[in-house]
Write a protein that holds these residues in place. Structure first.
Motif, PDB file in Angstrom:
ATOM      1  N   ALA A   1       0.689  -1.385   0.092  1.00  0.00           N
ATOM      2  CA  ALA A   1      -0.016   0.083   0.105  1.00  0.00           C
ATOM      3  C   ALA A   1       1.203   1.114  -0.044  1.00  0.00           C
ATOM      4  CB  ALA A   1      -1.082  -0.017   1.398  1.00  0.00           C
ATOM      5  N   ALA A   2       0.261   2.479  -0.229  1.00  0.00           N
ATOM      6  CA  ALA A   2       0.830   3.564  -0.233  1.00  0.00           C
ATOM      7  C   ALA A   2       0.681   4.062   1.284  1.00  0.00           C
ATOM      8  CB  ALA A   2       0.309   4.610  -1.207  1.00  0.00           C
ATOM      9  N   ARG A   3       1.654   5.165   1.404  1.00  0.00           N
ATOM     10  CA  ARG A   3       1.476   5.709   2.922  1.00  0.00           C
ATOM     11  C   ARG A   3       0.995   7.053   2.917  1.00  0.00           C
ATOM     12  NH1 ARG A   3       6.173   3.716   1.794  1.00  0.00           N
ATOM     13  NH2 ARG A   3       6.932   5.674   1.156  1.00  0.00           N
ATOM     14  N   ILE A   4       0.055   7.419   3.930  1.00  0.00           N
ATOM     15  CA  ILE A   4      -0.350   8.863   4.177  1.00  0.00           C
ATOM     16  C   ILE A   4       0.714   9.394   4.957  1.00  0.00           C
ATOM     17  CG2 ILE A   4      -2.193  10.185   5.064  1.00  0.00           C
ATOM     18  CD1 ILE A   4      -4.019   8.008   4.627  1.00  0.00           C
ATOM     19  N   ASP A   5       1.534  10.355   4.475  1.00  0.00           N
ATOM     20  CA  ASP A   5       2.573  10.849   5.356  1.00  0.00           C
ATOM     21  C   ASP A   5       2.264  12.052   6.003  1.00  0.00           C
ATOM     22  OD1 ASP A   5       4.488   9.161   4.023  1.00  0.00           O
ATOM     23  OD2 ASP A   5       4.370  10.390   2.492  1.00  0.00           O
ATOM     24  N   SER A   6       1.100  12.788   5.773  1.00  0.00           N
ATOM     25  CA  SER A   6       0.590  14.064   6.568  1.00  0.00           C
ATOM     26  C   SER A   6      -0.960  14.114   5.917  1.00  0.00           C
ATOM     27  CB  SER A   6       1.179  15.064   6.262  1.00  0.00           C
ATOM     28  OG  SER A   6       1.331  15.607   5.190  1.00  0.00           O
ATOM     29  N   PHE A   7      -1.690  14.978   6.682  1.00  0.00           N
ATOM     30  CA  PHE A   7      -3.042  15.096   6.580  1.00  0.00           C
ATOM     31  C   PHE A   7      -3.221  16.527   6.888  1.00  0.00           C
ATOM     32  CE2 PHE A   7      -7.541  15.076   7.697  1.00  0.00           C
ATOM     33  CZ  PHE A   7      -8.125  14.855   6.486  1.00  0.00           C
ATOM     34  N   ASP A   8      -4.099  17.407   6.003  1.00  0.00           N
ATOM     35  CA  ASP A   8      -4.515  18.644   6.625  1.00  0.00           C
ATOM     36  C   ASP A   8      -5.917  18.573   6.272  1.00  0.00           C
ATOM     37  OD1 ASP A   8      -1.893  19.918   7.029  1.00  0.00           O
ATOM     38  OD2 ASP A   8      -1.594  20.271   4.505  1.00  0.00           O
ATOM     39  N   GLU A   9      -6.753  18.869   7.506  1.00  0.00           N
ATOM     40  CA  GLU A   9      -8.052  18.941   7.421  1.00  0.00           C
ATOM     41  C   GLU A   9      -8.624  20.076   6.945  1.00  0.00           C
ATOM     42  OE1 GLU A   9     -11.557  18.404  10.677  1.00  0.00           O
ATOM     43  OE2 GLU A   9      -9.476  18.260  11.403  1.00  0.00           O
ATOM     44  N   ALA A  10      -9.611  19.778   5.930  1.00  0.00           N
ATOM     45  CA  ALA A  10     -10.076  20.995   4.947  1.00  0.00           C
ATOM     46  C   ALA A  10     -10.479  21.998   5.960  1.00  0.00           C
ATOM     47  CB  ALA A  10     -11.104  20.547   4.261  1.00  0.00           C
ATOM     48  N   VAL A  11     -10.220  23.220   5.848  1.00  0.00           N
ATOM     49  CA  VAL A  11     -10.652  24.123   6.366  1.00  0.00           C
ATOM     50  C   VAL A  11     -11.698  24.715   6.057  1.00  0.00           C
ATOM     51  CG1 VAL A  11      -9.701  26.536   7.706  1.00  0.00           C
ATOM     52  CG2 VAL A  11      -8.106  24.737   6.982  1.00  0.00           C
ATOM     53  N   VAL A  12     -12.756  24.800   6.981  1.00  0.00           N
ATOM     54  CA  VAL A  12     -14.048  25.123   6.413  1.00  0.00           C
ATOM     55  C   VAL A  12     -13.866  26.905   6.707  1.00  0.00           C
ATOM     56  CG1 VAL A  12     -16.478  25.126   6.797  1.00  0.00           C
ATOM     57  CG2 VAL A  12     -15.086  23.221   7.276  1.00  0.00           C
ATOM     58  N   ALA A  13     -13.487  27.495   5.248  1.00  0.00           N
ATOM     59  CA  ALA A  13     -13.530  28.968   5.480  1.00  0.00           C
ATOM     60  C   ALA A  13     -14.965  29.375   5.272  1.00  0.00           C
ATOM     61  CB  ALA A  13     -12.664  29.236   4.448  1.00  0.00           C
ATOM     62  N   THR A  14     -15.938  28.655   4.631  1.00  0.00           N
ATOM     63  CA  THR A  14     -17.230  29.297   4.356  1.00  0.00           C
ATOM     64  C   THR A  14     -18.028  28.360   5.077  1.00  0.00           C
ATOM     65  OG1 THR A  14     -18.015  28.469   2.436  1.00  0.00           O
ATOM     66  CG2 THR A  14     -16.091  29.858   2.129  1.00  0.00           C
ATOM     67  N   SER A  15     -19.190  28.625   5.124  1.00  0.00           N
ATOM     68  CA  SER A  15     -20.437  27.837   5.630  1.00  0.00           C
ATOM     69  C   SER A  15     -21.044  27.209   4.521  1.00  0.00           C
ATOM     70  CB  SER A  15     -21.446  28.549   6.330  1.00  0.00           C
ATOM     71  OG  SER A  15     -21.757  29.794   5.832  1.00  0.00           O
TER      72      SER A  15
ATOM     73  N   ARG B   1      -6.641  14.915  -2.630  1.00  0.00           N
ATOM     74  CA  ARG B   1      -7.807  15.486  -2.007  1.00  0.00           C
ATOM     75  C   ARG B   1      -8.971  14.169  -1.749  1.00  0.00           C
ATOM     76  NH1 ARG B   1      -9.657  20.107  -1.047  1.00  0.00           N
ATOM     77  NH2 ARG B   1      -8.020  21.187  -1.955  1.00  0.00           N
ATOM     78  N   VAL B   2      -9.336  14.402  -0.283  1.00  0.00           N
ATOM     79  CA  VAL B   2     -10.410  13.458   0.055  1.00  0.00           C
ATOM     80  C   VAL B   2     -11.493  14.232   0.602  1.00  0.00           C
ATOM     81  CG1 VAL B   2      -9.248  11.335   0.154  1.00  0.00           C
ATOM     82  CG2 VAL B   2      -9.328  12.737   2.398  1.00  0.00           C
ATOM     83  N   GLU B   3     -12.746  13.608   0.993  1.00  0.00           N
ATOM     84  CA  GLU B   3     -13.742  14.485   1.521  1.00  0.00           C
ATOM     85  C   GLU B   3     -13.457  15.442   2.627  1.00  0.00           C
ATOM     86  OE1 GLU B   3     -17.848  12.640   1.448  1.00  0.00           O
ATOM     87  OE2 GLU B   3     -17.624  13.346   3.699  1.00  0.00           O
TER      88      GLU B   3
END
Lengths: 327, 258
Positions: free
Chosen positions: A186-200, B160-162
């Motif tokens: 498998a590939a590795r997930i090295d880091s993750f940036d949570e989607a910043v909810v800039a708008t509603s 990009r994921v959900e």
């Protein structure tokens, strides 16, 4: 361990960054409940399993199998292993997975491993004497197609936002699934940036309402008008390829053949001519509204309500009229 | 480094695309066939890597009807070193499972470090072949990459994921798929077009690959029905006389959409 129902539909849902179920989950359980008994496989990040199982039950899962990822940095393969283990136990009539990026990977890998048939990008499911049937809307909604598996449970991926039906909430009945690891590379997930909810604003894919802008908006600054109307309607923001190519808005907002396909309740096209490639991504919308200064624009051929006029005059008036009616 | 790029012949989305209502198959006469643009972007990624790294070998691989050779040759004209065209009457109407098995068999015949594909085709829009290939070839999979870095022995990119954006990486050999965020394809120049005529293009059949289309052990996806949807009818069209915004607001409120 008790037996699983003979008409079980295995619904696979994953948790997001904060442990909540993916947005497609309510529709997947809604689709499953119409053709059998929804059984959930919850693919959860470590520690998120039981809360997600409760959420799945509330969405209609009769029983929930919880598979918490042993190592969240491993991409994809643990989910496939969990699905293989769940299918073995549940022996479902069909497997429903979201047509998301992760869902496609899971369905594809699982189908290749188990030699199951896949029906991709379904917009509905039904049942006939032989089993579960997937319904598709192909070539941008120009054709309705149904498909199924020659034998065995079909793996069906469901287009996000395409199912309106919702299942009745069930009391929680969950258990932890034992997953033998396959050891597949498998590939590795090295880091993750949570989607910043800039708008509603809602996300484009699966949104109930979409306001989209085209080249007619003229510039990146003036494209802001699209967002203003979207906010007045509680809609997501979309764009034509021309607007994306012109740099008015990022690619992620592109609606059409080569962007996101949407089937919202309402689609408002502002300054979009309606090239066939754009229409292919939005013409399954329930209601289409178009505003364009060119009365011959092809978008009017599919619009339920068309306004030949200047978006910079009509839209501000529309926004204030909507605000006035809300009061 | 050996890179295999998958390209697919699809009906041009600029024209009318039709399904044959009796067979359910694409009506290839109805529209012009082109190489799907996302596959050309995948090839562009490989070519960019080759431009900067001597010793990069690029092969384009396509499973397509016999007549598609001319389109596949475009990949050679863009700069790929060789091409493999898998074509067989028994592949007509092949489902994803059979398609993936066939492509995996073709890939296994040659050594590879990296397989690059587009994320989804414009005709089938399944986006599942990369995952199936990774499973069949037992290599890591990184799909939907909106940026890619290829180094010796590894590939990495953003995905990009959900709920956000992942940075992912994989040891080679691997399968990756890319999105439209990657640069568009270069145009073949005259020199490239002339050179393409001399480059190797291998034609393969299912027999060459040892695949049987009607393997009884594999479930296949079959089309049950196909129907043309009546074209969407146009509704009201008004010309703005200074009150169109008000009228539109009324329309939305009446239809419970505002």
């Amino acid at each position: 361990m008790t037996e699983f129902p003979s008409d079980a539909i295995l619904v696979v849902v994953e948790t997001g960054a904060s442990g909540e179920l993916e947005k497609a989950a309510p529709g997947l359980f809604g689709a499953a409940a119409a053709v059998g008994t929804p059984i959930a496989l919850v693919l959860a990040s470590p520690g998120a399993g039981s809360a997600a199982a409760a959420e799945a039950a509330a969405l209609g899962a009769r029983r929930v199998l919880i598979a918490e990822t042993p190592d969240p940095s491993v991409l994809g393969v643990p989910s496939v292993d969990a699905l293989a283990a769940a299918v073995e136990q549940v022996q479902p009539d069909a497997i429903l997975i979201s047509q998301s990026l992760n869902g496609r990977d899971l369905a594809g890998r699982y189908a290749a491993r188990s030699r199951a048939a896949v029906s991709v990008d379904a917009v509905g499911v039904s049942r006939d004497d032989e089993g579960v049937v997937a319904h598709h809307s192909v070539y941008g909604g120009a054709y309705d197609v149904t498909s199924t598996s020659t034998f065995g449970a079909p793996v069906i991926t469901v287009r996000q936002g395409s199912i309106e039906a919702r299942a009745t909430a069930q009391p929680q009945d969950s258990e932890t699934l034992t997953v033998p690891p396959s050891g597949k590379r498998a590939a590795r997930i090295d880091s993750f940036d949570e989607a910043v909810v800039a708008t509603s604003r809602p996300e484009l894919r699966g949104a109930a309402k979409v306001v989209a802008g085209g080249r007619g908006l003229g510039s990146e600054e003036q494209f802001a008008l699209v967002g203003q109307l979207a906010d007045a309607l509680g809609a997501a923001v979309g764009a034509s390829r021309a607007a994306v190519d012109a740099g008015y808005i990022p690619t992620a907002h592109q609606v059409g053949q080569t962007g996101v396909s949407v089937s919202p309740q309402l689609y408002v096209a502002l300054g979009i001519s309606g090239a066939i490639q754009h229409r292919a991504g939005m013409q399954t919308a329930k209601m289409i509204v178009a505003i364009n200064k060119d009365g011959d624009a092809p978008i009017f051929e599919v619009a339920d309500f068309g306004v030949v006029g200047d978006v910079f005059k009509v839209v501000p008036q529309l926004i204030s009229a909507l605000e006035a009616r809300k009061k | 480094m050996k890179i295999i790029v998958l390209v697919k012949e699809v009906p041009d989305t600029y024209g009318d695309r039709k399904l044959n209502l009796e067979t359910g198959l694409a009506d290839r006469e109805a529209s012009e066939a082109v190489i799907d643009e996302i596959g050309e972007r995948a090839l562009e990624l490989a070519l960019t890597h080759a431009d900067a790294n001597d010793g990069t070998e690029i092969t384009v691989l396509s499973l397509a009807p016999e007549g598609a050779t001319a389109r596949i040759r475009k990949g050679l004209a863009m700069g790929a070193g060789s091409a493999i065209h898998v074509s067989d009457e028994a592949l007509r109407g092949a489902d994803l499972g059979l398609t993936a098995e066939t492509l995996a068999a073709a890939i296994r015949r040659v050594e590879f470090d990296l397989v690059i594909t587009g994320n989804v085709s414009t005709d089938g829009s399944g986006g599942m072949i990369p995952a199936m290939l990774a499973e069949l070839l037992d290599v890591p999979l990184a799909t939907g990459l909106s940026s890619v870095a290829i180094s010796d022995g590894a590939v990495s990119g953003t995905r990009r994921v959900e709920s956000g954006v992942q940075k992912v990486s994989a040891n080679l050999p691997a399968v990756i798929s890319i999105t439209e965020a990657l640069p568009g394809p270069r145009f073949p120049n005259f020199k490239g077009i002339m050179a393409a005529k001399k480059k190797p293009l291998e034609m393969l059949t299912l027999a060459d690959l040892g695949i049987t289309a009607d393997n009884p052990d594999a479930a296949r996806s079959i089309m049950l029905t196909v129907a043309e949807k009546p074209p969407r009818a146009a509704g009201v069209k008004i010309i703005d006389e200074g009150d169109a915004g008000e009228k539109l607001a009324d329309f939305l409120v009446e239809n419970r959409l505002a």
